[in-house]
Design a protein around this motif. Structure first.
Motif, PDB file in Angstrom:
ATOM      1  N   UNK A   1     -59.235  41.266  -2.627  1.00  0.00           N
ATOM      2  CA  UNK A   1     -58.444  41.160  -3.609  1.00  0.00           C
ATOM      3  C   UNK A   1     -57.550  40.052  -3.359  1.00  0.00           C
TER       4      UNK A   1
ATOM      5  N   UNK B   1     -51.443  39.853  -4.316  1.00  0.00           N
ATOM      6  CA  UNK B   1     -52.706  40.027  -3.526  1.00  0.00           C
ATOM      7  C   UNK B   1     -52.441  41.254  -2.595  1.00  0.00           C
TER       8      UNK B   1
ATOM      9  N   UNK C   1     -49.229  44.705  -3.887  1.00  0.00           N
ATOM     10  CA  UNK C   1     -49.608  45.805  -4.496  1.00  0.00           C
ATOM     11  C   UNK C   1     -50.423  46.983  -3.608  1.00  0.00           C
TER      12      UNK C   1
ATOM     13  N   UNK D   1     -50.668  57.711  -6.635  1.00  0.00           N
ATOM     14  CA  UNK D   1     -50.766  56.453  -5.936  1.00  0.00           C
ATOM     15  C   UNK D   1     -50.493  56.807  -4.436  1.00  0.00           C
TER      16      UNK D   1
ATOM     17  N   UNK E   1     -52.186  58.939  -2.582  1.00  0.00           N
ATOM     18  CA  UNK E   1     -53.485  59.472  -2.334  1.00  0.00           C
ATOM     19  C   UNK E   1     -53.978  59.387  -0.763  1.00  0.00           C
ATOM     20  N   UNK E   2     -53.363  57.967  -0.520  1.00  0.00           N
ATOM     21  CA  UNK E   2     -54.075  57.455   0.981  1.00  0.00           C
ATOM     22  C   UNK E   2     -52.979  57.765   2.078  1.00  0.00           C
TER      23      UNK E   2
ATOM     24  N   UNK F   1     -63.285  42.259  -7.287  1.00  0.00           N
ATOM     25  CA  UNK F   1     -62.103  41.895  -6.704  1.00  0.00           C
ATOM     26  C   UNK F   1     -60.850  41.842  -7.306  1.00  0.00           C
ATOM     27  N   UNK F   2     -60.604  42.697  -8.236  1.00  0.00           N
ATOM     28  CA  UNK F   2     -59.399  43.036  -8.883  1.00  0.00           C
ATOM     29  C   UNK F   2     -58.285  43.683  -7.953  1.00  0.00           C
ATOM     30  N   UNK F   3     -56.956  43.241  -8.377  1.00  0.00           N
ATOM     31  CA  UNK F   3     -56.159  44.004  -7.446  1.00  0.00           C
ATOM     32  C   UNK F   3     -56.131  45.666  -8.136  1.00  0.00           C
TER      33      UNK F   3
ATOM     34  N   UNK G   1     -54.577  51.033 -15.125  1.00  0.00           N
ATOM     35  CA  UNK G   1     -54.668  50.474 -13.625  1.00  0.00           C
ATOM     36  C   UNK G   1     -56.300  50.226 -13.360  1.00  0.00           C
TER      37      UNK G   1
END
Lengths: 270, 252
Positions: free
Chosen positions: A167, A185, A188, A266, A268-269, B92-94, B145
């Motif tokens: 990303x 990059x 987020x 969001x 979940x991790x 490779x999307x954010x 998203x």
């Protein structure tokens, strides 16, 4: 590989070093308990005085309401200020310490700062700050800020080291500046976890802010300590109950903050 | 026909003495879709990544827009990258950003960090992003998203993000390798159409020879870090394919 025809095939390997280690540990536990007079008789003796102590704590009574209120307020302020300042400082330091984004000349100093901030218990740092800047909340804020930088900085750096570089690569490929690569990059990918660390640290700072007062660094700890010294055990009980209430409110607050910043699904991790 | 991109004597060694790219020289026209085919590990991906300097070339020149990209640094390099869109195999999307944010990240080379942080992108960029979403068939997905999308949808976002840059060159590194055959065809025709529509030359790395024949105006075959074929689809005989991929048992 040939299958062994031996009738006594070994299914589980024995580990003699492991066994020796356990035996050694058991022996040391017995030895240490003996040396420190850690015996049943001593425990029974302790129970007796413990019962007396608890008896004197009830019913709890607020002997000095102003001192209690002032101490609690101060603890809360110390915790929130230290968390805020700590987070603001640990963001860049954590980023600098991430080895997948930064060159070695940046990660080494950043990692050294984090390691130094983590090496001492907040009480020791609080004593140092009291000696350096004098008694009061300033010392407590300093001590807990150091603790926050150590904790959040380290976890933040680790979170960044686990991100997907694909990303990041895609954002770099657009010709984005370094700051924009970080913003679009990197952030987020780690923001949810960062909020988790920050709220956990706020929680932890609330707890610790009730304690730094014992060494004179401000907050409810000072009130608690002097109540102990005057044998005002009913007041001690009242202070302890108030601290429990404050920690619980803090927990609710932390959960709420997490809910606001981190949308459902969001976390979940974490 | 003027070349928009010209690679001269490009060499890349990840390990000293082991050349992944062994003196590649290619010129690309200002229009059309070029497919680069070749077995895995022949340096297709490295070649593409050298062009926008995601990978540092060991030696050689890359002329694009009047500059030698191979020797740019810092701001100049970022300005060159802005003019080259890239589409990736795994999109490779954010993932934690929305589709709209992913599209707008194609404008990050032009927007100051503070404004990007506050999501204060120029209205023209936002309007264009909505138009491109329509074009790639994802109207109405702007606030979703990215990790909620399917593979094909993600690649459409990936293409739209690259075109958001208003690039003068579009690179795609195996854009269909993670997709099913039907979606692969859809993505390839989208790449071709986007190239035509917006007047951008497209260079695509791919494994699939049939797909390359179907969509490419020109096919470059690579083997062992060198170019072994350069021409139209009609010239891809079995003998040529053997020289590109080696062996022949796979040719039926």
């Amino acid at each position: 590989m040939a299958v062994s025809t031996d009738t006594r095939r070994v299914a589980f390997r024995t580990n003699p070093w492991g066994r020796a280690g356990w035996l050694l540990l058991a022996a040391y536990v017995v030895y240490a308990a003996g040396r420190l007079d850690f015996t049943w008789d001593r425990f029974v003796l302790g129970l007796d005085s413990g019962a007396k102590f608890i008896g004197r704590m009830f019913p709890p009574e607020i002997l000095q309401p102003e001192s209690l209120a002032k101490g609690l307020m101060e603890s809360l302020e110390i915790a929130i200020l230290a968390s805020f300042i700590g987070i603001v400082i640990s963001l860049p330091i954590g980023l600098l310490a991430a080895r997948n984004l930064m060159p070695a000349w940046a990660t080494w100093p950043a990692r050294a700062i984090i390691a130094a901030a983590r090496s001492f218990h907040p009480v020791i740092v609080a004593i140092i700050f009291v000696k350096a800047v004098g008694f009061g909340a300033m010392a407590g804020i300093g001590a807990l800020t150091v603790a926050s930088v150590g904790f959040i900085g380290k976890l933040f750096a680790e979170a960044i080291e686990e991100i997907s570089l694909k990303q990041v690569e895609a954002v770099r490929a657009t010709g984005a500046s370094f700051m924009n690569v970080i913003l679009f990059g990197v952030m987020p990918q780690v923001f949810g976890r960062f909020i988790g660390f920050a709220t956990y640290q706020l929680d932890s700072n609330l707890r610790n802010s009730t304690m730094v007062g014992i060494v004179g660094a401000g907050g409810i700890g000072g009130t608690l300590f002097s109540a102990f010294q005057r044998f005002d055990y009913e007041f001690v009980a009242a202070i302890l109950l108030c601290i429990i209430a404050m920690i619980m409110v803090g927990e609710v607050l932390a959960t709420w903050v997490r809910g606001v910043f981190v949308e459902k699904g969001r976390v979940e991790d974490e | 026909m003027s070349a928009s991109l010209e690679v001269r004597g490009l060499v890349k060694e990840y390990v000293r003495g082991k050349r992944v790219l062994d003196g590649i020289s290619l010129a690309f026209a200002a229009t059309g879709l070029t497919a680069i085919i070749g077995a895995s590990g022949t340096g297709k991906s490295t070649l593409l990544r050298c062009v926008n300097r995601l990978v540092e070339p060991t030696s050689g020149e890359i002329h694009f827009g009047g500059r030698d990209i191979a020797h740019l640094k810092g701001r100049d390099l970022r300005e060159a990258r802005r003019e080259i869109g890239m589409v990736f195999q795994e999109y490779n999307l954010v993932e934690r950003l929305t589709v709209m944010e992913n599209l707008l990240s194609g404008r990050l080379g032009y927007v100051h960090a503070l404004k990007a942080w506050l999501r204060k992108f120029p209205q023209a960029d936002i309007d264009r992003a909505f138009d491109l979403l329509d074009e790639v068939g994802l109207a109405g997905y702007a606030t979703q998203r990215a990790d909620a999308l399917s593979g094909g949808q993600r690649q459409r976002v990936g293409i739209a993000r690259a075109v958001m840059q208003r690039p003068k060159l579009l690179l795609a590194d195996e854009p269909t390798s993670s997709l099913d055959p039907k979606t692969s065809v859809e993505i390839m025709s989208l790449m071709r159409d986007m190239g035509r529509e917006h007047g951008i030359p497209v260079i695509v790395n791919m494994h699939d020879v049939e797909l390359a024949k179907r969509f490419a105006d020109r096919i470059v075959g690579m083997a062992g870090g060198t170019v072994v074929y350069d021409g139209g689809a009609e010239g891809l005989t079995d003998n040529v394919l053997k020289s590109i991929y080696g062996g022949e048992s796979w040719l039926t």
